[in-house]
Design a protein around this motif. Structure first.
Motif, PDB file in Angstrom:
ATOM      1  N   THR A 111       0.839  -1.192   0.000  1.00 58.17           N
ATOM      2  CA  THR A 111       0.000   0.000   0.000  1.00 58.17           C
ATOM      3  C   THR A 111       0.877   1.248   0.000  1.00 58.17           C
ATOM      4  O   THR A 111       2.061   1.196   0.344  1.00 58.17           O
ATOM      5  N   PRO A 112       0.317   2.399  -0.384  1.00 54.67           N
ATOM      6  CA  PRO A 112       1.103   3.640  -0.323  1.00 54.67           C
ATOM      7  C   PRO A 112       1.685   3.896   1.070  1.00 54.67           C
ATOM      8  O   PRO A 112       2.820   4.367   1.191  1.00 54.67           O
ATOM      9  N   LEU A 117       6.507   4.033   4.628  1.00 53.08           N
ATOM     10  CA  LEU A 117       7.173   3.651   5.875  1.00 53.08           C
ATOM     11  C   LEU A 117       8.480   2.911   5.587  1.00 53.08           C
ATOM     12  O   LEU A 117       9.506   3.181   6.226  1.00 53.08           O
ATOM     13  N   LEU A 118       8.459   1.996   4.620  1.00 51.75           N
ATOM     14  CA  LEU A 118       9.674   1.256   4.281  1.00 51.75           C
ATOM     15  C   LEU A 118      10.725   2.191   3.684  1.00 51.75           C
ATOM     16  O   LEU A 118      11.927   2.043   3.950  1.00 51.75           O
ATOM     17  N   ARG A 131      13.372   5.654  14.018  1.00 54.20           N
ATOM     18  CA  ARG A 131      13.444   4.327  13.417  1.00 54.20           C
ATOM     19  C   ARG A 131      12.539   3.360  14.166  1.00 54.20           C
ATOM     20  O   ARG A 131      11.778   2.598  13.558  1.00 54.20           O
ATOM     21  N   ALA A 132      12.616   3.368  15.488  1.00 51.38           N
ATOM     22  CA  ALA A 132      11.804   2.452  16.293  1.00 51.38           C
ATOM     23  C   ALA A 132      10.313   2.707  16.070  1.00 51.38           C
ATOM     24  O   ALA A 132       9.512   1.764  15.946  1.00 51.38           O
ATOM     25  N   ALA A 133       9.930   3.986  15.983  1.00 49.49           N
ATOM     26  CA  ALA A 133       8.522   4.314  15.768  1.00 49.49           C
ATOM     27  C   ALA A 133       8.054   3.873  14.390  1.00 49.49           C
ATOM     28  O   ALA A 133       6.950   3.341  14.225  1.00 49.49           O
ATOM     29  N   THR A 134       8.913   4.081  13.387  1.00 49.31           N
ATOM     30  CA  THR A 134       8.559   3.688  12.018  1.00 49.31           C
ATOM     31  C   THR A 134       8.480   2.176  11.888  1.00 49.31           C
ATOM     32  O   THR A 134       7.564   1.637  11.240  1.00 49.31           O
ATOM     33  N   GLU A 135       9.425   1.462  12.495  1.00 51.62           N
ATOM     34  CA  GLU A 135       9.391  -0.008  12.469  1.00 51.62           C
ATOM     35  C   GLU A 135       8.125  -0.530  13.122  1.00 51.62           C
ATOM     36  O   GLU A 135       7.504  -1.487  12.629  1.00 51.62           O
ATOM     37  N   ASP A 140       2.731  -2.887  12.323  1.00 49.22           N
ATOM     38  CA  ASP A 140       1.304  -2.734  12.593  1.00 49.22           C
ATOM     39  C   ASP A 140       0.471  -2.871  11.320  1.00 49.22           C
ATOM     40  O   ASP A 140      -0.627  -3.456  11.351  1.00 49.22           O
ATOM     41  N   VAL A 141       0.968  -2.343  10.194  1.00 47.47           N
ATOM     42  CA  VAL A 141       0.178  -2.364   8.959  1.00 47.47           C
ATOM     43  C   VAL A 141       0.474  -3.579   8.076  1.00 47.47           C
ATOM     44  O   VAL A 141      -0.273  -3.869   7.139  1.00 47.47           O
TER      45      VAL A 141
END
Length: 257
Positions: A111-112, A117-118, A131-135, A140-141
């Motif tokens: 997905t967009p 995020l990646l 980084r931790a928040a994005t991971e 989660d998604v």
């Protein structure tokens, strides 16, 4: 066209210490490239920024695109291929830091949001907290998708001649009744065997084989009319409609810019 074959080792899950949560890799292949059967000590999410590639696990062949990726659990023996010009991407998920979303390979919709995020994880100088928040958001998604570009190859002596013929020439227009006559069995016998071995009907299986073959041609720059003829459709519009039913995308989505 030069073809390159790459040989990689087969690792057991967790056999190599991987302290990361998510690590990324990407490459534009300059030649048609084959990867021999191998496995990773970590989980892997495969997807493409441009073009299409395939992953093979046993009798199952997945097509990987910019919108439909593939989750490969750690230790899964798989082979792969990509056509020249494909920009493939891979995200590695630490075996001890990340639970697999599936015990077996499974499609993942890119997905967009997941893509953004990646991509953020690849930004240089990303702070540890960011980084931790994005991971955490990626995990989660990230989820399996019910939609997949998958072909299961039947292996029985009854169906193998059909599978070999259609994969060799996707334009083969013989029906299930035609094949039953060729093989000297009833159409019901072939129908039951196909459903048992592939999990789908003969018509849908042929459509999936044609779609996989078409994607390979489209990513090489073939025009839609030529691809339609090559994979057995009488018109570009008929091909486009069948292709959209199978892939959820238009043929133009796979043509190089």
């Amino acid at each position: 066209m030069t073809r390159e074959t790459r040989t990689l080792p087969a690792f057991a899950p967790g056999s190599v210490d991987t302290s990361f949560v998510i690590a990324g890799y990407d490459e534009v292949v300059t030649h048609d490239t084959l990867w021999d059967a191998h496995s990773h000590p970590f989980h892997e999410l495969l997807w493409n920024e441009r073009g299409a590639s395939t992953a093979v696990v046993g009798s199952r062949i997945w097509t990987i695109t910019p919108t439909l990726g593939l989750w490969m659990p750690a230790g899964t023996l798989h082979a792969g291929s990509a056509t020249a010009g494909t920009w493939f991407r891979a995200s590695f998920f630490g075996f001890r830091t990340t639970a697999s979303i599936s015990a077996t390979p499974v499609a993942v919709e890119i997905t967009p949001l997941l893509r953004l995020l990646l991509e953020r994880l690849g930004e240089p100088g990303l702070a540890d907290a960011s980084r931790a928040a994005t991971e955490a958001l990626v995990l989660d998604v990230l989820e399996p998708s019910p939609r997949e570009l998958l072909v299961r190859i039947p292996a029985s002596q009854l169906l193998r001649p059909i599978a070999d013929a259609v994969r060799e020439d996707p334009a083969d227009r013989r029906t299930l009744a035609d094949w039953a006559t060729v093989l000297g069995v009833s159409a019901r016998t072939v129908t039951r065997a196909f459903t048992t071995e592939t999990g789908t009907s003969f018509v849908r299986w042929v459509a999936a084989v044609r779609a996989q073959h078409a994607i390979g041609l489209l990513t090489r720059g073939w025009d839609v009319e030529a691809v339609a003829e090559q994979v057995g459709y009488r018109s570009a519009s008929a091909f486009g409609a069948a292709f959209r039913r199978t892939t959820g995308l238009t043929p133009g989505a796979f043509r190089p810019e």
